[in-house]
Write a protein that holds these residues in place. Structure first.
Motif, PDB file in Angstrom:
ATOM      1  N   ILE A  32       0.706  -1.188   0.175  1.00  9.24           N
ATOM      2  CA  ILE A  32      -0.040   0.100   0.200  1.00  9.24           C
ATOM      3  C   ILE A  32       0.846   1.224   0.014  1.00  9.24           C
ATOM      4  CG2 ILE A  32      -1.565   1.460   1.221  1.00  9.24           C
ATOM      5  CD1 ILE A  32      -2.723  -1.090   2.354  1.00  9.24           C
ATOM      6  N   GLN A  33       2.041   1.108   0.594  1.00  7.90           N
ATOM      7  CA  GLN A  33       2.947   2.423   0.754  1.00  7.90           C
ATOM      8  C   GLN A  33       3.739   2.612  -0.322  1.00  7.90           C
ATOM      9  OE1 GLN A  33       2.607   4.281   3.428  1.00  7.90           O
ATOM     10  NE2 GLN A  33       1.046   2.876   4.204  1.00  7.90           N
ATOM     11  N   LYS A  34       3.887   1.701  -1.132  1.00  7.50           N
ATOM     12  CA  LYS A  34       4.731   1.580  -2.184  1.00  7.50           C
ATOM     13  C   LYS A  34       4.411   2.704  -3.501  1.00  7.50           C
ATOM     14  CE  LYS A  34       5.758  -2.324  -4.169  1.00  7.50           C
ATOM     15  NZ  LYS A  34       6.413  -3.640  -4.454  1.00  7.50           N
ATOM     16  N   ASP A  35       5.027   3.182  -4.111  1.00  2.05           N
ATOM     17  CA  ASP A  35       4.556   3.854  -5.418  1.00  2.05           C
ATOM     18  C   ASP A  35       5.005   2.853  -6.686  1.00  2.05           C
ATOM     19  OD1 ASP A  35       3.836   6.212  -4.440  1.00  2.05           O
ATOM     20  OD2 ASP A  35       5.718   7.216  -4.294  1.00  2.05           O
ATOM     21  N   TYR A  36       3.851   2.345  -7.237  1.00  5.56           N
ATOM     22  CA  TYR A  36       4.203   1.596  -8.417  1.00  5.56           C
ATOM     23  C   TYR A  36       4.500   2.394  -9.615  1.00  5.56           C
ATOM     24  CZ  TYR A  36       2.115  -2.109  -5.662  1.00  5.56           C
ATOM     25  OH  TYR A  36       2.040  -2.948  -4.568  1.00  5.56           O
ATOM     26  N   HIS A  37       5.580   1.847 -10.449  1.00  3.29           N
ATOM     27  CA  HIS A  37       5.874   2.589 -11.716  1.00  3.29           C
ATOM     28  C   HIS A  37       5.361   1.659 -12.860  1.00  3.29           C
ATOM     29  CE1 HIS A  37       8.812   5.128  -9.573  1.00  3.29           C
ATOM     30  NE2 HIS A  37       9.118   4.205  -9.223  1.00  3.29           N
ATOM     31  N   TYR A  62      -5.364   1.887 -10.636  1.00  2.00           N
ATOM     32  CA  TYR A  62      -5.122   0.771  -9.157  1.00  2.00           C
ATOM     33  C   TYR A  62      -4.918   1.677  -7.757  1.00  2.00           C
ATOM     34  CZ  TYR A  62      -4.301  -2.704 -12.257  1.00  2.00           C
ATOM     35  OH  TYR A  62      -4.328  -3.940 -13.103  1.00  2.00           O
ATOM     36  N   THR A  63      -5.394   2.979  -7.963  1.00  2.00           N
ATOM     37  CA  THR A  63      -5.439   3.810  -6.697  1.00  2.00           C
ATOM     38  C   THR A  63      -7.007   4.493  -6.461  1.00  2.00           C
ATOM     39  OG1 THR A  63      -4.779   5.705  -7.773  1.00  2.00           O
ATOM     40  CG2 THR A  63      -3.086   4.456  -6.637  1.00  2.00           C
ATOM     41  N   GLN A  64      -7.950   3.447  -7.045  1.00  2.00           N
ATOM     42  CA  GLN A  64      -9.193   4.050  -6.804  1.00  2.00           C
ATOM     43  C   GLN A  64      -9.829   3.973  -5.183  1.00  2.00           C
ATOM     44  OE1 GLN A  64     -12.134   2.004 -10.038  1.00  2.00           O
ATOM     45  NE2 GLN A  64     -10.434   0.478 -10.004  1.00  2.00           N
ATOM     46  N   GLY A  65     -10.569   4.856  -5.039  1.00  2.00           N
ATOM     47  CA  GLY A  65     -10.926   5.173  -3.724  1.00  2.00           C
ATOM     48  C   GLY A  65     -10.025   5.661  -2.856  1.00  2.00           C
ATOM     49  N   GLU A  66      -9.164   6.076  -3.168  1.00  2.00           N
ATOM     50  CA  GLU A  66      -7.854   6.398  -2.330  1.00  2.00           C
ATOM     51  C   GLU A  66      -8.006   7.501  -1.524  1.00  2.00           C
ATOM     52  OE1 GLU A  66      -3.218   6.899  -3.274  1.00  2.00           O
ATOM     53  OE2 GLU A  66      -4.290   8.580  -3.812  1.00  2.00           O
ATOM     54  N   ASN A  67      -8.935   8.752  -2.238  1.00  2.06           N
ATOM     55  CA  ASN A  67      -9.270   9.711  -1.445  1.00  2.06           C
ATOM     56  C   ASN A  67     -10.738  10.012  -1.486  1.00  2.06           C
ATOM     57  OD1 ASN A  67      -6.527  10.387  -0.105  1.00  2.06           O
ATOM     58  ND2 ASN A  67      -6.081  11.245  -2.157  1.00  2.06           N
ATOM     59  N   ALA A  68     -11.433   9.030  -1.231  1.00  7.36           N
ATOM     60  CA  ALA A  68     -12.931   9.048  -1.660  1.00  7.36           C
ATOM     61  C   ALA A  68     -13.690   9.899  -0.191  1.00  7.36           C
ATOM     62  CB  ALA A  68     -13.492   7.620  -1.770  1.00  7.36           C
ATOM     63  N   GLU A  69     -13.190  10.341   0.735  1.00  7.97           N
ATOM     64  CA  GLU A  69     -13.891  11.051   1.701  1.00  7.97           C
ATOM     65  C   GLU A  69     -14.672  12.231   1.219  1.00  7.97           C
ATOM     66  OE1 GLU A  69     -10.535  11.084   1.390  1.00  7.97           O
ATOM     67  OE2 GLU A  69      -9.792   9.711   3.045  1.00  7.97           O
ATOM     68  N   SER A  70     -15.902  12.435   1.790  1.00  6.45           N
ATOM     69  CA  SER A  70     -16.477  13.616   1.584  1.00  6.45           C
ATOM     70  C   SER A  70     -16.177  14.839   1.644  1.00  6.45           C
ATOM     71  CB  SER A  70     -18.031  13.613   2.334  1.00  6.45           C
ATOM     72  OG  SER A  70     -17.844  13.713   3.779  1.00  6.45           O
ATOM     73  N   ASP A  71     -14.894  15.102   2.475  1.00  2.78           N
ATOM     74  CA  ASP A  71     -14.076  16.442   2.304  1.00  2.78           C
ATOM     75  C   ASP A  71     -13.489  16.796   1.057  1.00  2.78           C
ATOM     76  OD1 ASP A  71     -14.766  16.582   5.077  1.00  2.78           O
ATOM     77  OD2 ASP A  71     -12.741  15.824   5.647  1.00  2.78           O
ATOM     78  N   ASN A  72     -13.487  15.897   0.045  1.00  2.00           N
ATOM     79  CA  ASN A  72     -13.016  16.128  -1.301  1.00  2.00           C
ATOM     80  C   ASN A  72     -14.078  16.539  -2.132  1.00  2.00           C
ATOM     81  OD1 ASN A  72     -10.180  15.792  -0.456  1.00  2.00           O
ATOM     82  ND2 ASN A  72     -10.763  13.521  -0.386  1.00  2.00           N
TER      83      ASN A  72
END
Length: 251
Positions: A32-37, A62-72
């Motif tokens: 999860i922490q790794k950046d994929y190239h 492959y980063t779907q839903g990463e920042n799906a909070e309502s604050d965004n």
């Protein structure tokens, strides 16, 4: 000696179950922490360099839903957004208007599908969401009458500034044919600037390229008694199946 053995055996038995779980948990956290190239993993470096949009399509998928909070989420008028963000969101709104107009110009969608009167495409309502570090989403509901909902949704890449997915629910969707669907997918490839990739081929699941490792799909789906929904998207190869739901002739 026997007493120590009786004590150690249950401990070893428990550890034999806990250690694999711990290893998998640590591995998941590391992934999860790794950046994929994605350009190195999925496509050749030459293709990735020539078409950076491909790597961004992979990254956004492959980063779907990463920042799906309502604050965004912000209304298009941005009144609820912090003052320092309002100029940014105004630029995104303008970009959406520009790119949706391009989709209309390239006959990927039509003015009736997006409830436009044929003049310049203007967005004056809706919700803009930052889905993850790579992707915005604009959702609009034009009308609701029971199950008959007229709505649109567009996913736009932040860096490449291209729309890579859209959903449209509208009675005008029912007028589309299978031939329309093929033309829409070909035009979508051109819109993304990927038409020079030579191995695009038409399959049951849309257009596919093994060089780009991408597939473009275009389908009409029916959800309950509401208007049919047109779904167009570009995603990594093998990640979408038509489930035998294809664009069908209105006749």
């Amino acid at each position: 000696m026997k007493r120590k053995t009786y004590i150690l055996l249950p401990i070893l038995f428990i550890l034999s179950f806990l250690l694999p779980m711990l290893v998998f948990t640590l591995q998941d956290w590391h992934d999860i922490q790794k950046d994929y190239h994605f350009d190195q993993i999925y496509i050749s470096s030459d293709i990735a360099k020539k078409y950076p949009v491909i790597s961004e399509i992979y990254a956004s998928f492959y980063t779907q839903g990463e920042n799906a909070e309502s604050d965004n989420q912000y209304l298009i008028d941005y009144s609820s957004a912090p003052l320092e963000d309002q100029e940014t969101y105004a630029d995104i709104k303008s970009l959406y208007e520009q790119e949706i107009s391009k989709l209309i110009d390239k006959s990927i969608i039509t003015n009736p599908l997006v409830n436009n009167d044929g003049n310049a495409y203007i967005i004056d309502f809706g919700i803009l969401t930052l889905r993850n570090r790579h992707l915005y989403n604009l959702s609009q509901i034009f009308s609701m009458e029971g199950n008959k909902v007229v709505s649109t949704s567009f996913d736009l890449l932040k860096e490449s500034k291209k729309i890579i997915a859209l959903d449209i629910s509208n009675e005008a969707v029912a007028l589309l044919t299978k031939d329309d669907g093929k033309e829409i997918m070909r035009s979508m490839i051109q819109y993304l600037g990927l038409e020079e990739i030579e191995d695009w081929s038409y399959t049951d699941n849309g257009y596919e390229s093994y060089i780009a490792k991408l597939q473009v799909y275009c389908e009409i789906r029916h959800y309950g008694n509401g208007y049919p929904t047109l779904e167009i998207g570009v995603i990594p190869l093998g990640q979408h199946s038509s489930y035998n739901v294809k664009i069908k002739s209105a006749g």
